[in-house]
Structure formats: structure tokens, C-alpha cells
Design a protein around this motif. Structure first.
Motif, short mmCIF file in Angstrom:
data_model
loop_
_atom_site.label_atom_id
_atom_site.label_comp_id
_atom_site.label_asym_id
_atom_site.label_seq_id
_atom_site.Cartn_x
_atom_site.Cartn_y
_atom_site.Cartn_z
N ILE A 145 -19.24 -15.61 17.95
CA ILE A 145 -20.03 -15.97 16.77
C ILE A 145 -20.16 -14.68 15.95
CG2 ILE A 145 -22.24 -16.81 15.90
CD1 ILE A 145 -22.61 -18.27 18.59
N ASP A 146 -19.47 -14.62 14.84
CA ASP A 146 -19.51 -13.38 14.08
C ASP A 146 -19.91 -13.61 12.63
OD1 ASP A 146 -17.18 -14.55 13.16
OD2 ASP A 146 -15.93 -12.77 13.41
N PHE A 147 -20.03 -12.51 11.92
CA PHE A 147 -20.40 -12.54 10.50
C PHE A 147 -19.28 -11.90 9.70
CE2 PHE A 147 -24.35 -12.86 12.77
CZ PHE A 147 -25.15 -13.68 11.99
N ASP A 148 -19.15 -12.34 8.47
CA ASP A 148 -18.15 -11.75 7.58
C ASP A 148 -18.72 -10.44 7.05
OD1 ASP A 148 -16.36 -11.04 5.60
OD2 ASP A 148 -16.03 -13.09 4.91
N ASN A 149 -18.51 -9.38 7.80
CA ASN A 149 -19.11 -8.09 7.45
C ASN A 149 -18.47 -7.46 6.23
OD1 ASN A 149 -21.13 -7.80 9.65
ND2 ASN A 149 -19.31 -7.92 10.94
N PHE A 150 -17.22 -7.80 5.96
CA PHE A 150 -16.60 -7.37 4.70
C PHE A 150 -17.38 -7.96 3.52
CE2 PHE A 150 -13.82 -7.96 1.08
CZ PHE A 150 -13.08 -6.78 1.02
N GLU A 151 -17.72 -9.24 3.65
CA GLU A 151 -18.47 -9.90 2.60
C GLU A 151 -19.87 -9.31 2.45
OE1 GLU A 151 -18.17 -14.36 1.15
OE2 GLU A 151 -19.41 -14.24 2.96
N ALA A 152 -20.50 -8.97 3.58
CA ALA A 152 -21.82 -8.35 3.53
C ALA A 152 -21.75 -7.01 2.79
CB ALA A 152 -22.36 -8.14 4.94
N GLY A 153 -20.73 -6.23 3.10
CA GLY A 153 -20.54 -4.97 2.40
C GLY A 153 -20.24 -5.17 0.92
N ASP A 177 -17.51 1.76 14.18
CA ASP A 177 -16.95 0.60 14.88
C ASP A 177 -16.45 -0.39 13.84
OD1 ASP A 177 -19.17 -0.95 13.98
OD2 ASP A 177 -20.33 -0.36 15.74
N LYS A 178 -15.78 -1.44 14.30
CA LYS A 178 -15.14 -2.37 13.37
C LYS A 178 -16.14 -3.03 12.43
CE LYS A 178 -11.99 -6.30 13.06
NZ LYS A 178 -12.76 -6.90 11.94
N VAL A 179 -17.32 -3.36 12.94
CA VAL A 179 -18.33 -4.02 12.12
C VAL A 179 -18.67 -3.16 10.90
CG1 VAL A 179 -20.75 -4.72 12.03
CG2 VAL A 179 -19.33 -5.42 13.97
N ILE A 180 -18.95 -1.89 11.12
CA ILE A 180 -19.38 -1.03 10.02
C ILE A 180 -18.21 -0.63 9.13
CG2 ILE A 180 -20.65 1.06 9.42
CD1 ILE A 180 -22.29 -1.14 10.81
N LEU A 181 -17.04 -0.48 9.70
CA LEU A 181 -15.86 -0.20 8.88
C LEU A 181 -15.58 -1.38 7.94
CD1 LEU A 181 -13.56 1.48 11.55
CD2 LEU A 181 -14.65 2.61 9.59
N ASP A 182 -15.80 -2.60 8.42
CA ASP A 182 -15.66 -3.77 7.56
C ASP A 182 -16.70 -3.76 6.44
OD1 ASP A 182 -13.51 -4.74 8.95
OD2 ASP A 182 -14.62 -6.27 10.07
N PHE A 183 -17.91 -3.35 6.78
CA PHE A 183 -18.95 -3.19 5.77
C PHE A 183 -18.47 -2.24 4.67
CE2 PHE A 183 -22.52 -4.75 8.54
CZ PHE A 183 -23.27 -5.40 7.58
N GLU A 184 -17.97 -1.10 5.07
CA GLU A 184 -17.56 -0.11 4.07
C GLU A 184 -16.38 -0.60 3.23
OE1 GLU A 184 -16.36 4.57 3.40
OE2 GLU A 184 -16.49 3.81 5.45
N ASP A 234 -27.44 7.67 -7.23
CA ASP A 234 -28.75 7.11 -7.59
C ASP A 234 -29.04 5.81 -6.85
OD1 ASP A 234 -26.82 5.69 -8.97
OD2 ASP A 234 -27.86 5.75 -10.91
N ILE A 235 -28.06 5.36 -6.01
CA ILE A 235 -28.29 4.20 -5.16
C ILE A 235 -27.37 4.30 -3.95
CG2 ILE A 235 -26.66 2.76 -6.48
CD1 ILE A 235 -28.61 0.36 -5.81
N ILE A 236 -27.89 3.89 -2.79
CA ILE A 236 -27.19 4.02 -1.51
C ILE A 236 -27.31 2.72 -0.74
CG2 ILE A 236 -27.33 5.13 0.78
CD1 ILE A 236 -28.14 7.71 -0.64
N PHE A 237 -26.31 2.44 0.08
CA PHE A 237 -26.39 1.35 1.04
C PHE A 237 -26.19 1.94 2.43
CE2 PHE A 237 -23.97 -2.14 3.35
CZ PHE A 237 -25.10 -2.87 3.68
N ALA A 238 -27.15 1.71 3.33
CA ALA A 238 -27.07 2.24 4.69
C ALA A 238 -26.92 1.09 5.68
CB ALA A 238 -28.30 3.07 5.03
N ALA A 239 -25.71 0.90 6.21
CA ALA A 239 -25.46 -0.09 7.26
C ALA A 239 -25.59 0.65 8.58
CB ALA A 239 -24.08 -0.70 7.10
N ALA A 240 -26.83 0.91 8.98
CA ALA A 240 -27.06 1.84 10.08
C ALA A 240 -28.25 1.46 10.95
CB ALA A 240 -27.26 3.25 9.52
N GLY A 241 -28.63 0.19 10.98
CA GLY A 241 -29.72 -0.22 11.85
C GLY A 241 -31.01 0.52 11.54
#
Length: 338
Positions: A145-153, A177-184, A234-241
Motif C-alpha cells: 500500500i503506497d503513496f504517489d510520492n512524486f505527486e506529493a512532491g 531513500d526512494k520515497v524522499i527521492l521521489d518527493f524531490e 523565501d520558501i522551503i519544503f522539508a520532506a523530513a518527518g
């Protein structure tokens, strides 16, 4: 042996002692009766959840707890226990120890690191059903059961691209890891497509750690975000728990913008957290519990994304008037035109 080596050895022994003490209590509880006593005479369905590794302040862990609490209320015939593991090279051994003391029909791991472990364990436990959430397993006996992490990013990148005025935005990853690389990758794709100026957006990117400890280090989140703001973001996204809480603190101190992750973090720093990309882990767990309770769990993998409400933006409740209707509409519409 040096003082530092001795200290590390004591720490390792203490962790292992605590683990096996917890295991003894866990086994005793199982032999004495169900972990959550209920008056219902319904047939009991047993499940064990291996929870996300790291700090309890991790928004991903918090969403998991919400899903489990609601599931416990809706489906009392499922008797689910939770296990929080310390991440090290012996995680697989710890999991096998837990499985040896309880007859759990369903074994569920929340986090990408469980995929490989379950791939290796599933064949040895043919009467148990293994499920991994937020990852894609290779072993066909493990349901994914996964999430589209590319889409989340992509969602976060679209928001950052519309909000920035310096044309410089930042991405912070917890671990490589793959999840966060997909985010980026999604973040970069949205930034390239959604830019508002004539020049390409400049993206600063940094990862906190190679391993899962990067999700539990707010101090590093603060340090990296502060450096990015000082360099013109001036804006950041942190996919870092939970490390992202440090990045939010940096935004608050510098009166800059940031995009939250996993849960609705808008109220942590009102006016600084523009919006949050919410990963509806709670809904994924509730849906899984429903399928288990009704004995209709399919083997096929499931992917949650923007189109099936697995990913959503928070309500922009502190920033909608601040950023303006035009930018708000462009952020939302970007998900229908990508």
C-alpha cells in the motif's frame, strides 16, 4: 577501551536490554489474554503493526495513530498491537522475535524500510499475511500500500513555485531513500513547469542523513533551513518527518514561508506554513482495517494519490488571503494540468 567506546557500548546494551524486557512483557500479555480486552464474543482477528521508526513527533507517525485509533473504534473485532522499534542492523531479528511470541494473522509495517525485511520474512511465515505501507515490496506474498510520492512532491513544488518572489526555493530530505527521492523529483518537475518568472527557478537541495535518523533531527532541519533562507530562498519544503519541525522553526524565526508535510502543520507557525501536503495515511489504515474486518483483503497493490484523496492540500487557512486568490487557484489547478 576509550570513554567514548564504553559509552556507546553501554548505550547499545541498554537498548537491547530494554527491547528484550519489552518483548518479555509483550509475550506475557499475549499468554494472559488479548492486549485489548473486549466483551464482544465476535471472532477475534489479530494484527501487529510495526510503526514508523523515529520520534513520536513525526507527523507521519501521528497520522498512523489517528488511523489506528479510528480503526479500533470502527472494527473492534481486530485486536491490533503496536510495536515501535529502534532502527539498527538487527531490526529483522527483533521482528522475528515478536512474531515468535504471538499468533498474529496480519503483520503490517508502516515505512519503506519494512519492505525489504518483509520480502525476506514472508516465505518463512506462510500462514501470516504481510502488508507494507508507504513502500512497494518485491515479494508477491507481501501486499503493498503506497503513496504517489512524486505527486506529493509535485504538489509542494507547485506551491513553492507560485509563492516565491526571489526565484529561489529549497528542498530538504530526511534520508536518501526512494520515497524522499521521489518527493524531490516531483518537486523539481513542478518547479520547472510552474515557474512564474522568465528565469528557471533555482533549487537548493540537501539531505539530513543517509539513514532513518534523518527523520528525527529537528536541530539539523533548523540548521539547513536557516542556511537556505540566508542564501536567498523565501520558501522551503522539508520532506523530513520530525526534522521538518526544525525547518518550520527556522521559517518562523526568519518570517519566511515553508510547506508542511504528511499532516496539517499549518497551525504550528500560522502565516509561515503556507499549506501542508497531507499524506492520508489515516485513511489508508482505516480502509485496510475495513478490508481485514470484512475478510476481503485483495493481494493487489494499492496506490494513493491526489486523484483518490490519498494526497490533499491543507486548507491554507492562515495564508489564503495573504497569497491572494490568483496564486491559490494556480496552485490547486496545477494538479489538474500537470
Amino acid at each position: 577501551m576509550s570513554a567514548a567506546s564504553l559509552k556507546n557500548t553501554i548505550r547499545i546494551l541498554t537498548l537491547r536490554t530494554l527491547f528484550f524486557a519489552a518483548l518479555t512483557v509483550f509475550a506475557a500479555a499475549l499468554s494472559a489474554g488479548p492486549l485489548h480486552a473486549r466483551d464482544s464474543e465476535e471472532a477475534c482477528i489479530t494484527a501487529i503493526y510495526f510503526m514508523p521508526v523515529g520520534s513520536m513527533s513525526n507527523p507521519f507517525t501521528q497520522m498512523a495513530e489517528v488511523g489506528l485509533q479510528i480503526s479500533d473504534s470502527l472494527y473492534p473485532q481486530i485486536r491490533a498491537s503496536r510495536v515501535y522499534l529502534y532502527f539498527d542492523g538487527r531490526m529483522s531479528d527483533y521482528i522475528k522475535s515478536m512474531l515468535s511470541v504471538g499468533d498474529h494473522a496480519y503483520v503490517i509495517g508502516i515505512g519503506s524500510y519494512y519492505a525489504k525485511i518483509f520480502d525476506d520474512l514472508a516465505d518463512a511465515y506462510p500462514h501470516k499475511k504481510f502488508i507494507v505501507i508507504d513502500a512497494r515490496a518485491e515479494n508477491k506474498k507481501v501486499k503493498s500500500i503506497d503513496f504517489d510520492n512524486f505527486e506529493a512532491g509535485y504538489m509542494a513544488g507547485a506551491a513553492c513555485a507560485q509563492i516565491t518572489t526571489t526565484q529561489k526555493i529549497g528542498f530538504i530530505g530526511g534520508s536518501k531513500d526512494k520515497v524522499i527521492l521521489d518527493f524531490e523529483n516531483g518537486f523539481r518537475a513542478a518547479a520547472a513547469k510552474s515557474k512564474t518568472g522568465s528565469k528557471p527557478l533555482e533549487i537548493l537541495s540537501e539531505y539530513i542523513s543517509e539513514g532513518v535518523e534523518g527523520y528525527s533531527d529537528p536541530a539539523s532541519g533548523d540548521r539547513i533551513a536557516s542556511a537556505m533562507y540566508d542564501k536567498g530562498c523565501d520558501i522551503i519544503f522539508a520532506a523530513a518527518g520530525a526534522s521538518g519541525l526544525g525547518a518550520i522553526e527556522a521559517a518562523k524565526k526568519r518570517k519566511k514561508y515553508i510547506v508542511g508535510v504528511d499532516s496539517d502543520q499549518d497551525s504550528i507557525a500560522p502565516g509561515c506554513v503556507v499549506t501542508s501536503v497531507i499524506k492520508r495515511l489515516d485513511n489508508a489504515i482505516i480502509n485496510l482495517s475495513k478490508d481485514i474486518a470484512e475478510n476481503r483483503l485483495a493481494a493487489e497493490s494499492v496506490t494513493y494519490g491526489f486523484g483518490n484523496a490519498g494526497l490533499t492540500f491543507s486548507a491554507f487557512k492562515h495564508t489564503k488571503s495573504k497569497i491572494g486568490r490568483k496564486k491559490y487557484d494556480k496552485i490547486i489547478n496545477s494538479m489538474f494540468t500537470r
